[in-house]
Design an enzyme around this catalytic site. Sequence first.
Site, PDB file in Angstrom:
ATOM      1  N   ARG A 144       0.853  -1.181   0.000  1.00 37.51           N
ATOM      2  CA  ARG A 144       0.000   0.000   0.000  1.00 37.51           C
ATOM      3  C   ARG A 144       0.896   1.240   0.000  1.00 37.51           C
ATOM      4  O   ARG A 144       2.046   1.200   0.452  1.00 37.51           O
ATOM      5  CB  ARG A 144      -0.903   0.022   1.230  1.00 37.51           C
ATOM      6  CG  ARG A 144      -1.864  -1.160   1.340  1.00 37.51           C
ATOM      7  CD  ARG A 144      -2.667  -1.051   2.631  1.00 37.51           C
ATOM      8  NE  ARG A 144      -3.663  -2.112   2.763  1.00 37.51           N
ATOM      9  CZ  ARG A 144      -3.467  -3.241   3.438  1.00 37.51           C
ATOM     10  NH1 ARG A 144      -2.300  -3.453   4.038  1.00 37.51           N
ATOM     11  NH2 ARG A 144      -4.413  -4.158   3.516  1.00 37.51           N
ATOM     12  N   LYS A 166      -2.555  -2.236   7.790  1.00 34.21           N
ATOM     13  CA  LYS A 166      -3.763  -1.710   8.424  1.00 34.21           C
ATOM     14  C   LYS A 166      -3.988  -2.377   9.773  1.00 34.21           C
ATOM     15  O   LYS A 166      -3.736  -3.559   9.947  1.00 34.21           O
ATOM     16  CB  LYS A 166      -4.975  -1.952   7.512  1.00 34.21           C
ATOM     17  CG  LYS A 166      -5.029  -1.030   6.302  1.00 34.21           C
ATOM     18  CD  LYS A 166      -6.325  -1.230   5.542  1.00 34.21           C
ATOM     19  CE  LYS A 166      -6.455  -0.239   4.394  1.00 34.21           C
ATOM     20  NZ  LYS A 166      -7.720  -0.426   3.652  1.00 34.21           N
ATOM     21  N   HIS A 235      -2.061   2.080  -5.985  1.00 28.53           N
ATOM     22  CA  HIS A 235      -3.047   1.014  -5.806  1.00 28.53           C
ATOM     23  C   HIS A 235      -3.135   0.131  -7.044  1.00 28.53           C
ATOM     24  O   HIS A 235      -3.404  -1.065  -6.946  1.00 28.53           O
ATOM     25  CB  HIS A 235      -4.416   1.619  -5.481  1.00 28.53           C
ATOM     26  CG  HIS A 235      -5.414   0.608  -5.011  1.00 28.53           C
ATOM     27  ND1 HIS A 235      -5.205  -0.194  -3.915  1.00 28.53           N
ATOM     28  CD2 HIS A 235      -6.632   0.247  -5.500  1.00 28.53           C
ATOM     29  CE1 HIS A 235      -6.244  -0.992  -3.743  1.00 28.53           C
ATOM     30  NE2 HIS A 235      -7.115  -0.746  -4.691  1.00 28.53           N
ATOM     31  N   ARG A 238      -0.353  -2.326  -6.825  1.00 29.88           N
ATOM     32  CA  ARG A 238      -0.718  -3.352  -5.830  1.00 29.88           C
ATOM     33  C   ARG A 238      -1.699  -4.349  -6.433  1.00 29.88           C
ATOM     34  O   ARG A 238      -1.570  -5.561  -6.243  1.00 29.88           O
ATOM     35  CB  ARG A 238      -1.312  -2.666  -4.597  1.00 29.88           C
ATOM     36  CG  ARG A 238      -1.826  -3.609  -3.505  1.00 29.88           C
ATOM     37  CD  ARG A 238      -2.204  -2.779  -2.282  1.00 29.88           C
ATOM     38  NE  ARG A 238      -3.082  -3.480  -1.365  1.00 29.88           N
ATOM     39  CZ  ARG A 238      -2.673  -4.297  -0.397  1.00 29.88           C
ATOM     40  NH1 ARG A 238      -1.389  -4.554  -0.260  1.00 29.88           N
ATOM     41  NH2 ARG A 238      -3.541  -4.867   0.426  1.00 29.88           N
ATOM     42  N   HIS A 261      -4.397  -8.941   4.030  1.00 34.25           N
ATOM     43  CA  HIS A 261      -5.848  -8.883   4.212  1.00 34.25           C
ATOM     44  C   HIS A 261      -6.256  -9.734   5.408  1.00 34.25           C
ATOM     45  O   HIS A 261      -5.827 -10.879   5.539  1.00 34.25           O
ATOM     46  CB  HIS A 261      -6.566  -9.406   2.967  1.00 34.25           C
ATOM     47  CG  HIS A 261      -6.545  -8.440   1.828  1.00 34.25           C
ATOM     48  ND1 HIS A 261      -6.777  -8.822   0.524  1.00 34.25           N
ATOM     49  CD2 HIS A 261      -6.310  -7.103   1.785  1.00 34.25           C
ATOM     50  CE1 HIS A 261      -6.691  -7.760  -0.262  1.00 34.25           C
ATOM     51  NE2 HIS A 261      -6.416  -6.714   0.482  1.00 34.25           N
ATOM     52  N   TYR A 270     -10.585  -8.482  -4.517  1.00 36.69           N
ATOM     53  CA  TYR A 270      -9.463  -7.653  -4.947  1.00 36.69           C
ATOM     54  C   TYR A 270      -8.718  -8.276  -6.114  1.00 36.69           C
ATOM     55  O   TYR A 270      -8.195  -7.583  -6.978  1.00 36.69           O
ATOM     56  CB  TYR A 270      -8.509  -7.497  -3.759  1.00 36.69           C
ATOM     57  CG  TYR A 270      -7.539  -6.366  -3.858  1.00 36.69           C
ATOM     58  CD1 TYR A 270      -6.390  -6.477  -4.603  1.00 36.69           C
ATOM     59  CD2 TYR A 270      -7.773  -5.182  -3.179  1.00 36.69           C
ATOM     60  CE1 TYR A 270      -5.487  -5.440  -4.672  1.00 36.69           C
ATOM     61  CE2 TYR A 270      -6.881  -4.139  -3.235  1.00 36.69           C
ATOM     62  CZ  TYR A 270      -5.733  -4.277  -3.986  1.00 36.69           C
ATOM     63  OH  TYR A 270      -4.844  -3.243  -4.052  1.00 36.69           O
TER      64      TYR A 270
END
Length: 298
Positions: A144, A166, A235, A238, A261, A270
């Site tokens: 990211r 995240k 992005h 990615r 994730h 995704y």
Amino acid sequence: MHAAVERFLHSLSGHASPATLDAYRRDLTALARFLEASGIDDWAALDVAQVRRFMGAERTRGLAPRSLARRRAALSRFADHLVRSGILDHNPVALTQTPRQPRHLPRPVDVDQLARFLDTPHDGTPLAVRDQAMLELFYSCGLRLAELTALDVTDLDARRLRVVGKGNKPRQMPIGRRAQAALADWYRLRGQLAGHDEPALFVGQRGARLGHRAVQKRLAQLARERGLAEHLHPHRLRHSFASHLLESSQDLRAVQELLGHANLSTTQVYTRLDWQHLADAYDQAHPRARRRAPPDDT
């Protein structure tokens, strides 16, 4: 019922645009007609079951999720008005879920196009070497933007990268050979820009850590300079990493771990595969789909 709608719209006339008022009128008129067709002619009888039936009918009619979400917002605002007016004791729309919006994923860059882009020679200046290292690391690890800009020199060793993603979730990533070579080139020149006390892996001309916007602008500029006929942003790199890796490996769990994730469902959305790839996989794997040799006529 229509008179109550007009009173509500009049109360908004000084705060909402004409376009918003027209949209609200259409949405609320549609609900009023739906209720009247069901034998209901009083807003006091509005409850959560009727709201759900109406939204379900609109979905069946083909309304897109974005339009359904806008319609629900209009109904909720009107229901709040009915509560304030003493017609309802609570807002039944608030008890329903907002329609989920489809995720608009960036299209991955073609493998060959991306290879040509990454292999384009540069002028060897510290900034150009830094940019090449960023590009290779983005594509090698599927980072990211926030993960790349937060990297410190101490987060890397010869073949491995430590990332905090995240939710402050740490993960370790292998680094591909091309990215290793590009990083080695950058390490040799980094001291020309960064001071001894600067921990950031990637720095700008003034020696400070690169920000998000600076990286985004560099990627867009490099795409133009190197003749990539598609808009490039972090992005999208990615997504290209995830799509290309999944197409080659078919290992969804591994891709999930590499992307960081928490849920496999996120990775499934995704890293969508193109239809032909899925069809080929089906033909090769399903026992009733495998092509058999034609029977011998002799």
